[in-house]
Design a protein around this motif. Structure first.
Motif, mmCIF file in Angstrom:
data_model
loop_
_atom_site.group_PDB
_atom_site.id
_atom_site.type_symbol
_atom_site.label_atom_id
_atom_site.label_comp_id
_atom_site.label_asym_id
_atom_site.label_seq_id
_atom_site.Cartn_x
_atom_site.Cartn_y
_atom_site.Cartn_z
ATOM 1 N N ARG A 129 0.829 -1.203 0.000
ATOM 2 C CA ARG A 129 0.000 0.000 0.000
ATOM 3 C C ARG A 129 0.863 1.253 0.000
ATOM 4 O O ARG A 129 1.953 1.273 0.571
ATOM 5 C CB ARG A 129 -0.930 0.024 1.224
ATOM 6 C CG ARG A 129 -2.028 -1.011 1.185
ATOM 7 C CD ARG A 129 -3.047 -0.731 2.270
ATOM 8 N NE ARG A 129 -3.731 0.538 2.037
ATOM 9 C CZ ARG A 129 -4.527 1.134 2.921
ATOM 10 N NH1 ARG A 129 -4.723 0.575 4.097
ATOM 11 N NH2 ARG A 129 -5.108 2.272 2.642
ATOM 12 N N ARG A 130 0.369 2.297 -0.634
ATOM 13 C CA ARG A 130 1.025 3.600 -0.648
ATOM 14 C C ARG A 130 0.061 4.615 -0.062
ATOM 15 O O ARG A 130 -0.885 5.047 -0.725
ATOM 16 C CB ARG A 130 1.429 3.988 -2.078
ATOM 17 C CG ARG A 130 2.497 3.090 -2.673
ATOM 18 C CD ARG A 130 3.828 3.264 -1.951
ATOM 19 N NE ARG A 130 4.890 2.422 -2.518
ATOM 20 C CZ ARG A 130 5.191 1.215 -2.083
ATOM 21 N NH1 ARG A 130 4.511 0.701 -1.050
ATOM 22 N NH2 ARG A 130 6.148 0.506 -2.632
ATOM 23 N N VAL A 131 0.283 4.963 1.191
ATOM 24 C CA VAL A 131 -0.605 5.883 1.902
ATOM 25 C C VAL A 131 0.186 7.127 2.283
ATOM 26 O O VAL A 131 1.224 7.029 2.952
ATOM 27 C CB VAL A 131 -1.199 5.228 3.164
ATOM 28 C CG1 VAL A 131 -2.119 6.199 3.898
ATOM 29 C CG2 VAL A 131 -1.943 3.943 2.804
ATOM 30 N N ALA A 132 -0.278 8.281 1.845
ATOM 31 C CA ALA A 132 0.364 9.538 2.239
ATOM 32 C C ALA A 132 -0.042 9.882 3.668
ATOM 33 O O ALA A 132 -1.213 9.727 4.045
ATOM 34 C CB ALA A 132 -0.046 10.659 1.294
ATOM 35 N N THR A 133 0.910 10.312 4.467
ATOM 36 C CA THR A 133 0.626 10.652 5.860
ATOM 37 C C THR A 133 1.209 12.016 6.196
ATOM 38 O O THR A 133 2.270 12.397 5.692
ATOM 39 C CB THR A 133 1.207 9.599 6.825
ATOM 40 O OG1 THR A 133 2.629 9.548 6.673
ATOM 41 C CG2 THR A 133 0.620 8.232 6.541
ATOM 42 N N ASN A 158 -7.899 2.487 12.330
ATOM 43 C CA ASN A 158 -9.167 2.628 11.623
ATOM 44 C C ASN A 158 -9.006 3.464 10.361
ATOM 45 O O ASN A 158 -9.543 3.122 9.293
ATOM 46 C CB ASN A 158 -10.206 3.281 12.541
ATOM 47 C CG ASN A 158 -10.982 2.259 13.343
ATOM 48 O OD1 ASN A 158 -10.725 1.064 13.259
ATOM 49 N ND2 ASN A 158 -11.931 2.724 14.131
ATOM 50 N N ALA A 159 -8.280 4.566 10.460
ATOM 51 C CA ALA A 159 -8.057 5.411 9.286
ATOM 52 C C ALA A 159 -7.331 4.624 8.201
ATOM 53 O O ALA A 159 -7.660 4.723 7.012
ATOM 54 C CB ALA A 159 -7.255 6.652 9.675
ATOM 55 N N TRP A 160 -6.345 3.838 8.601
ATOM 56 C CA TRP A 160 -5.600 3.022 7.639
ATOM 57 C C TRP A 160 -6.526 2.000 6.974
ATOM 58 O O TRP A 160 -6.486 1.797 5.756
ATOM 59 C CB TRP A 160 -4.460 2.316 8.370
ATOM 60 C CG TRP A 160 -3.509 1.586 7.481
ATOM 61 C CD1 TRP A 160 -3.603 0.295 7.043
ATOM 62 C CD2 TRP A 160 -2.301 2.106 6.900
ATOM 63 N NE1 TRP A 160 -2.546 -0.024 6.249
ATOM 64 C CE2 TRP A 160 -1.722 1.067 6.143
ATOM 65 C CE3 TRP A 160 -1.660 3.334 6.968
ATOM 66 C CZ2 TRP A 160 -0.535 1.223 5.445
ATOM 67 C CZ3 TRP A 160 -0.470 3.499 6.275
ATOM 68 C CH2 TRP A 160 0.078 2.459 5.527
ATOM 69 N N LYS A 161 -7.364 1.379 7.782
ATOM 70 C CA LYS A 161 -8.269 0.348 7.271
ATOM 71 C C LYS A 161 -9.287 0.923 6.299
ATOM 72 O O LYS A 161 -9.502 0.358 5.209
ATOM 73 C CB LYS A 161 -8.970 -0.335 8.447
ATOM 74 C CG LYS A 161 -10.041 -1.332 8.046
ATOM 75 C CD LYS A 161 -10.516 -2.143 9.237
ATOM 76 C CE LYS A 161 -11.105 -1.298 10.342
ATOM 77 N NZ LYS A 161 -11.621 -2.120 11.461
ATOM 78 N N PHE A 162 -9.897 2.042 6.667
ATOM 79 C CA PHE A 162 -11.003 2.563 5.867
ATOM 80 C C PHE A 162 -10.558 3.408 4.681
ATOM 81 O O PHE A 162 -11.398 3.962 3.972
ATOM 82 C CB PHE A 162 -11.973 3.338 6.757
ATOM 83 C CG PHE A 162 -12.735 2.446 7.699
ATOM 84 C CD1 PHE A 162 -13.611 1.491 7.217
ATOM 85 C CD2 PHE A 162 -12.549 2.534 9.064
ATOM 86 C CE1 PHE A 162 -14.304 0.649 8.066
ATOM 87 C CE2 PHE A 162 -13.235 1.706 9.938
ATOM 88 C CZ PHE A 162 -14.110 0.749 9.431
ATOM 89 N N ILE A 171 -3.813 10.212 5.269
ATOM 90 C CA ILE A 171 -4.129 10.250 6.700
ATOM 91 C C ILE A 171 -3.328 11.380 7.320
ATOM 92 O O ILE A 171 -2.122 11.478 7.102
ATOM 93 C CB ILE A 171 -3.775 8.919 7.392
ATOM 94 C CG1 ILE A 171 -4.569 7.765 6.777
ATOM 95 C CG2 ILE A 171 -4.046 9.000 8.891
ATOM 96 C CD1 ILE A 171 -4.138 6.395 7.289
ATOM 97 N N SER A 172 -3.993 12.231 8.081
ATOM 98 C CA SER A 172 -3.303 13.351 8.725
ATOM 99 C C SER A 172 -3.681 13.419 10.194
ATOM 100 O O SER A 172 -4.787 13.028 10.591
ATOM 101 C CB SER A 172 -3.634 14.672 8.031
ATOM 102 O OG SER A 172 -5.020 14.941 8.097
ATOM 103 N N VAL A 173 -2.741 13.915 10.985
ATOM 104 C CA VAL A 173 -2.950 14.086 12.423
ATOM 105 C C VAL A 173 -2.553 15.504 12.786
ATOM 106 O O VAL A 173 -1.440 15.945 12.464
ATOM 107 C CB VAL A 173 -2.108 13.088 13.241
ATOM 108 C CG1 VAL A 173 -2.444 13.211 14.731
ATOM 109 C CG2 VAL A 173 -2.325 11.662 12.765
ATOM 110 N N GLY A 190 -11.040 8.297 3.467
ATOM 111 C CA GLY A 190 -11.552 6.973 3.151
ATOM 112 C C GLY A 190 -13.032 6.945 2.849
ATOM 113 O O GLY A 190 -13.618 7.932 2.379
ATOM 114 N N VAL A 191 -13.661 5.812 3.174
ATOM 115 C CA VAL A 191 -15.050 5.587 2.759
ATOM 116 C C VAL A 191 -16.037 6.451 3.527
ATOM 117 O O VAL A 191 -17.147 6.724 3.050
ATOM 118 C CB VAL A 191 -15.431 4.099 2.917
ATOM 119 C CG1 VAL A 191 -14.592 3.249 2.004
ATOM 120 C CG2 VAL A 191 -15.290 3.646 4.366
ATOM 121 N N GLY A 192 -15.675 6.897 4.740
ATOM 122 C CA GLY A 192 -16.578 7.731 5.520
ATOM 123 C C GLY A 192 -17.807 6.969 5.993
ATOM 124 O O GLY A 192 -17.927 5.755 5.832
#
Length: 257
Positions: A129-133, A158-162, A171-173, A190-192
């Motif tokens: 997976r390629r997820v920008a954080t 959860n954010a990673w999963k959805f 995903i941002s914090v 994600g899907v919301g």
């Protein structure tokens, strides 16, 4: 919006009122310590029957497998899956009751390095997976480092999963201040979900998405909710179907070193 919503919105129980604390009627763990005692007893009493179900299902396949039609093998598979699900739920309940025990070991903590480490671990677990954080520099709060680590990990997991299946997952914090509280926000694209069902979030075993699409028992948010409430804060969410979700948790604010 980052300020806490009224008590009837979001995933959290509202603050205490003059007439007494609010109790979520959907939360099966709201009446402690009686529920904790009950959960421990149920956990102890169910382990042996659950092991027996697995043992008999395995014996049925080993001793009579060649005689069983395909439909019977499918029934056995479903029996074993139901046994695993029941065991997982019992263990999850026991774990959730433990969150409410013991004194808080509160100290100043910066959640930013912890968030980066959790996201790095998630990326290592799914290298395809390629997820920008994005994690803001400096997320100072005051609280129990171990418990807040659990809450943050649950929100980020959860954010990673959805965000699975999203073309460009992000995903941002971040953090904002509100009086003497720090509001830590975990946002994803994600899907919301439909906010009309937000009251079900943070309640054990309540899910807004089919288990076939996303794994889990709904215990991560329940655990995070209880941890935040133990720190005198609240957990709430903003979302819309197909537009991601943002979870906010209010915690005692710390100071930047």
């Amino acid at each position: 919006m980052t300020s806490p919503p009224p008590p009837w919105q979001g995933v959290a129980i509202g603050p205490p009122l003059a007439g007494g604390p609010l109790v979520d009627p959907d939360d099966p763990l709201a009446a402690e310590p009686a529920v904790e005692t009950f959960t421990q007893a149920i956990s102890h009493d169910l382990r042996a029957p659950l092991r027996a179900i697995e043992g008999y299902a395995q014996a049925l396949v080993e001793d009579f497998g060649e005689c069983l039609p395909p439909e019977a093998h499918e029934f056995v598979r479903r029996i074993r899956q139901a046994r695993r699900t029941a065991e997982e739920r019992v263990e999850a309940l026991v774990g959730l009751t433990r969150v409410g025990r013991g004194a808080l070991q509160a100290s100043p903590i910066d959640l930013a390095p912890l968030a980066r480490r959790i996201l790095a671990d998630l990326a290592r677990a799914e290298p395809a997976r390629r997820v920008a954080t994005r994690v803001a520099d400096g997320l100072p709060v005051v609280g129990d480092p171990a418990l807040l680590g659990i809450a943050l990990e649950n929100l980020l997991t959860n954010a990673w999963k959805f965000t699975r299946g999203v073309p460009s997952p992000l995903i941002s914090v971040g953090s904002t201040r509100a009086d003497r509280s720090a509001i830590i926000s975990v946002c994803d694209n994600g899907v919301g979900f439909d906010m009309r069902h937000a009251h079900r979030l943070g309640v054990p075993f309540q899910r807004l998405h089919a288990s076939e699409a996303f794994e889990g028992l709904g215990m991560g948010l329940a655990s995070a909710r209880r941890i935040v409430e133990r720190h005198g804060g609240r957990l709430w969410a903003e979302s819309a179907p197909g537009e991601g979700a943002t979870f906010h948790m209010s915690l005692p604010a710390g100071s930047v070193p």
